[in-house]
Design a protein around this motif. Sequence first.
Motif, PDB file in Angstrom:
ATOM      1  N   PHE A 187       0.818  -1.222   0.000  1.00 11.52           N
ATOM      2  CA  PHE A 187       0.000   0.000   0.000  1.00 11.52           C
ATOM      3  C   PHE A 187       0.850   1.270   0.000  1.00 11.52           C
ATOM      4  CE2 PHE A 187       0.460   1.227   4.433  1.00 11.52           C
ATOM      5  CZ  PHE A 187       0.705   0.024   5.100  1.00 11.52           C
ATOM      6  N   ALA A 188       2.156   1.139   0.183  1.00 10.86           N
ATOM      7  CA  ALA A 188       3.016   2.329   0.096  1.00 10.86           C
ATOM      8  C   ALA A 188       4.444   1.891  -0.199  1.00 10.86           C
ATOM      9  CB  ALA A 188       2.973   3.116   1.398  1.00 10.86           C
ATOM     10  N   THR A 189       5.113   2.676  -1.015  1.00  8.69           N
ATOM     11  CA  THR A 189       6.528   2.464  -1.303  1.00  8.69           C
ATOM     12  C   THR A 189       7.219   3.801  -1.142  1.00  8.69           C
ATOM     13  OG1 THR A 189       5.910   0.823  -2.965  1.00  8.69           O
ATOM     14  CG2 THR A 189       8.165   1.599  -3.036  1.00  8.69           C
ATOM     15  N   SER A 190       8.358   3.813  -0.485  1.00 11.64           N
ATOM     16  CA  SER A 190       9.049   5.094  -0.313  1.00 11.64           C
ATOM     17  C   SER A 190      10.555   4.886  -0.361  1.00 11.64           C
ATOM     18  CB  SER A 190       8.652   5.746   1.012  1.00 11.64           C
ATOM     19  OG  SER A 190       9.036   4.910   2.090  1.00 11.64           O
ATOM     20  N   GLU A 191      11.253   5.968  -0.646  1.00 10.46           N
ATOM     21  CA  GLU A 191      12.718   5.935  -0.635  1.00 10.46           C
ATOM     22  C   GLU A 191      13.189   7.115   0.196  1.00 10.46           C
ATOM     23  OE1 GLU A 191      14.542   5.733  -4.463  1.00 10.46           O
ATOM     24  OE2 GLU A 191      13.515   3.862  -4.989  1.00 10.46           O
ATOM     25  N   ARG A 192      14.239   6.876   0.959  1.00 17.10           N
ATOM     26  CA  ARG A 192      14.781   7.933   1.816  1.00 17.10           C
ATOM     27  C   ARG A 192      16.295   7.753   1.875  1.00 17.10           C
ATOM     28  NH1 ARG A 192      12.619  10.060   6.772  1.00 17.10           N
ATOM     29  NH2 ARG A 192      10.958   8.513   6.726  1.00 17.10           N
ATOM     30  N   MET A 284       9.098  -4.036   4.478  1.00 16.30           N
ATOM     31  CA  MET A 284      10.355  -4.546   3.919  1.00 16.30           C
ATOM     32  C   MET A 284      11.242  -3.337   3.653  1.00 16.30           C
ATOM     33  SD  MET A 284      10.847  -6.683   0.388  1.00 16.30           S
ATOM     34  CE  MET A 284      12.409  -6.744  -0.480  1.00 16.30           C
ATOM     35  N   VAL A 285      12.419  -3.335   4.236  1.00 12.55           N
ATOM     36  CA  VAL A 285      13.344  -2.212   4.056  1.00 12.55           C
ATOM     37  C   VAL A 285      14.623  -2.740   3.401  1.00 12.55           C
ATOM     38  CG1 VAL A 285      14.577  -0.307   5.149  1.00 12.55           C
ATOM     39  CG2 VAL A 285      12.434  -1.131   6.151  1.00 12.55           C
ATOM     40  N   VAL A 286      14.916  -2.223   2.220  1.00 13.70           N
ATOM     41  CA  VAL A 286      16.147  -2.589   1.522  1.00 13.70           C
ATOM     42  C   VAL A 286      17.152  -1.466   1.779  1.00 13.70           C
ATOM     43  CG1 VAL A 286      17.164  -3.234  -0.691  1.00 13.70           C
ATOM     44  CG2 VAL A 286      14.730  -3.656  -0.271  1.00 13.70           C
ATOM     45  N   THR A 299      11.563   1.305   1.054  1.00 17.86           N
ATOM     46  CA  THR A 299      10.602   0.656   1.949  1.00 17.86           C
ATOM     47  C   THR A 299       9.319   0.284   1.214  1.00 17.86           C
ATOM     48  OG1 THR A 299      11.467   1.930   3.805  1.00 17.86           O
ATOM     49  CG2 THR A 299       9.291   0.949   4.107  1.00 17.86           C
ATOM     50  N   TYR A 300       8.909  -0.961   1.396  1.00 16.80           N
ATOM     51  CA  TYR A 300       7.617  -1.431   0.889  1.00 16.80           C
ATOM     52  C   TYR A 300       6.750  -1.727   2.115  1.00 16.80           C
ATOM     53  CZ  TYR A 300      10.344  -2.282  -3.352  1.00 16.80           C
ATOM     54  OH  TYR A 300      11.161  -2.134  -4.444  1.00 16.80           O
ATOM     55  N   ALA A 301       5.601  -1.079   2.206  1.00 17.94           N
ATOM     56  CA  ALA A 301       4.683  -1.327   3.323  1.00 17.94           C
ATOM     57  C   ALA A 301       3.542  -2.191   2.805  1.00 17.94           C
ATOM     58  CB  ALA A 301       4.142  -0.015   3.882  1.00 17.94           C
ATOM     59  N   MET A 302       3.274  -3.275   3.528  1.00 15.41           N
ATOM     60  CA  MET A 302       2.253  -4.243   3.091  1.00 15.41           C
ATOM     61  C   MET A 302       1.281  -4.530   4.216  1.00 15.41           C
ATOM     62  SD  MET A 302       4.912  -6.921   1.534  1.00 15.41           S
ATOM     63  CE  MET A 302       6.259  -6.107   2.338  1.00 15.41           C
ATOM     64  N   ALA A 303       0.085  -4.911   3.827  1.00 21.56           N
ATOM     65  CA  ALA A 303      -0.906  -5.380   4.801  1.00 21.56           C
ATOM     66  C   ALA A 303      -1.792  -6.383   4.094  1.00 21.56           C
ATOM     67  CB  ALA A 303      -1.729  -4.227   5.339  1.00 21.56           C
ATOM     68  N   GLU A 304      -2.488  -7.141   4.909  1.00 22.43           N
ATOM     69  CA  GLU A 304      -3.407  -8.123   4.335  1.00 22.43           C
ATOM     70  C   GLU A 304      -4.481  -7.380   3.552  1.00 22.43           C
ATOM     71  OE1 GLU A 304      -5.311 -11.966   6.345  1.00 22.43           O
ATOM     72  OE2 GLU A 304      -3.215 -11.436   6.580  1.00 22.43           O
ATOM     73  N   GLU A 324       7.048   4.701  11.697  1.00 20.50           N
ATOM     74  CA  GLU A 324       7.885   5.562  10.869  1.00 20.50           C
ATOM     75  C   GLU A 324       8.289   6.840  11.585  1.00 20.50           C
ATOM     76  OE1 GLU A 324       9.560   4.077   8.297  1.00 20.50           O
ATOM     77  OE2 GLU A 324       9.476   6.157   7.626  1.00 20.50           O
ATOM     78  N   ARG A 325       7.286   7.491  12.205  1.00 19.40           N
ATOM     79  CA  ARG A 325       7.529   8.846  12.706  1.00 19.40           C
ATOM     80  C   ARG A 325       8.070   8.877  14.118  1.00 19.40           C
ATOM     81  NH1 ARG A 325       2.409  11.608  10.125  1.00 19.40           N
ATOM     82  NH2 ARG A 325       2.933  11.111   7.984  1.00 19.40           N
ATOM     83  N   SER A 326       7.911   7.795  14.871  1.00 13.50           N
ATOM     84  CA  SER A 326       8.398   7.858  16.249  1.00 13.50           C
ATOM     85  C   SER A 326       9.655   7.003  16.394  1.00 13.50           C
ATOM     86  CB  SER A 326       7.297   7.421  17.210  1.00 13.50           C
ATOM     87  OG  SER A 326       6.835   6.122  16.863  1.00 13.50           O
TER      88      SER A 326
END
Length: 373
Positions: A187-192, A284-286, A299-304, A324-326
């Motif tokens: 449901f979300a993919t991000s790069e940092r 999942m964090v690469v 980062t790939y965020a997944m849920a059922e 993520e934020r804390s």
Amino acid sequence: MTGLLQDREVAARVLDHIAQGKTDLGGDVWREPVANYRSEARLEAEIGTVLRRYPVPFCPSAALPDPGCYVAREAAGVPILAVRGRDGIVRAFRNACRHRGMQVAAGSGCTNAFVCRYHGWAYRLDGGLGHIPHEEGFPGLDKAEHGLVPVTAVERAGLVFVTQDGSDHQEVLDDLPPVIGAGQRVFATSEREVPANWKISAEGFLEGYHILPTHRETFFPYGFDNLNVIEAFGRNSRVTFPFRRIEKLAAVPPAERRVDGMLTYVYHLFPNVMIAMLSRHTQMVVLEPLDAGRTRFVTYAMAEAPPDGGPLPEEVTRDTDFVERSGGAEDREVTCAIQRAIGSGANMHFTFGRFEGAIVHFHRMLDAALDGG
Ligand code: FES
């Protein structure tokens, strides 16, 4: 067999640790030379000998749910494209057009073909070169010899593994547990970009000795300080971080214990991938090294996936934000601070103690891989 404990066995060990005020202990202390975090030559060896020569998780299978779905990103400094074919098989290629090298895909999506946006050469999902505009300008060019260049791709344990150079070391995929189960949706993919060495970044995921001092107001109120189950399987490891609510299970007969929402498993898949199974979602964090002092977190965020295909429950996004934020931000702050002092001369080596056994395993395995083992 992987030798990993079953959920109820993990719970039993956690409850025992709580009762006895202890945690899992590794066998020995490890001293890792600080030079190994600073040296571009060492990083070059890690990339060339390990990151490009071992099967490395590239993306979750859930990122390629249907034929034509693709993910394109750099892995170990090389543009790579993974795509699910019409036959359902995932293939991966060097993401470089065979005309003059432009990337044929960017980001992620779903497509019927990859059309290079420079001059329009078009590739099928199996990598074959299907069309050259104004083909008469290339007399004698054999299209069959100009498909995208494949790399080894294997789908296993809910993940797509890519081996860029050669196809050695595939045995490390034997007996992997089903890390990411079926039915997940990305449901979300991000790069940092994080200004720290990739191994310092990895170490932050792999022990619970820091929970109270680093996460006093965030993770600690829900968990324990320095109370973990630490398991190695192959070159990989799994660290269990229990929630305090697991204490309720002490009153439940072992055969009836359900651990849902009571344990966070963090899998370290050698060499540079972390998979955290959190309460309501999986991350999942690469850790992609950019140079000795910089790492890109992908980062790939997944849920059922909800059965009706509808929106994800609000608790999922709340869970993501919290992590993520804390706590995640606190971990990154520490990671960056270590990097800032890495050239200070204060330490010739970093010392990893018996609470930090997963990190010791990582360095031992990395040294062995660099030595060709
Ligand atoms: Fe791709 Fe020219 S570089 S078509």
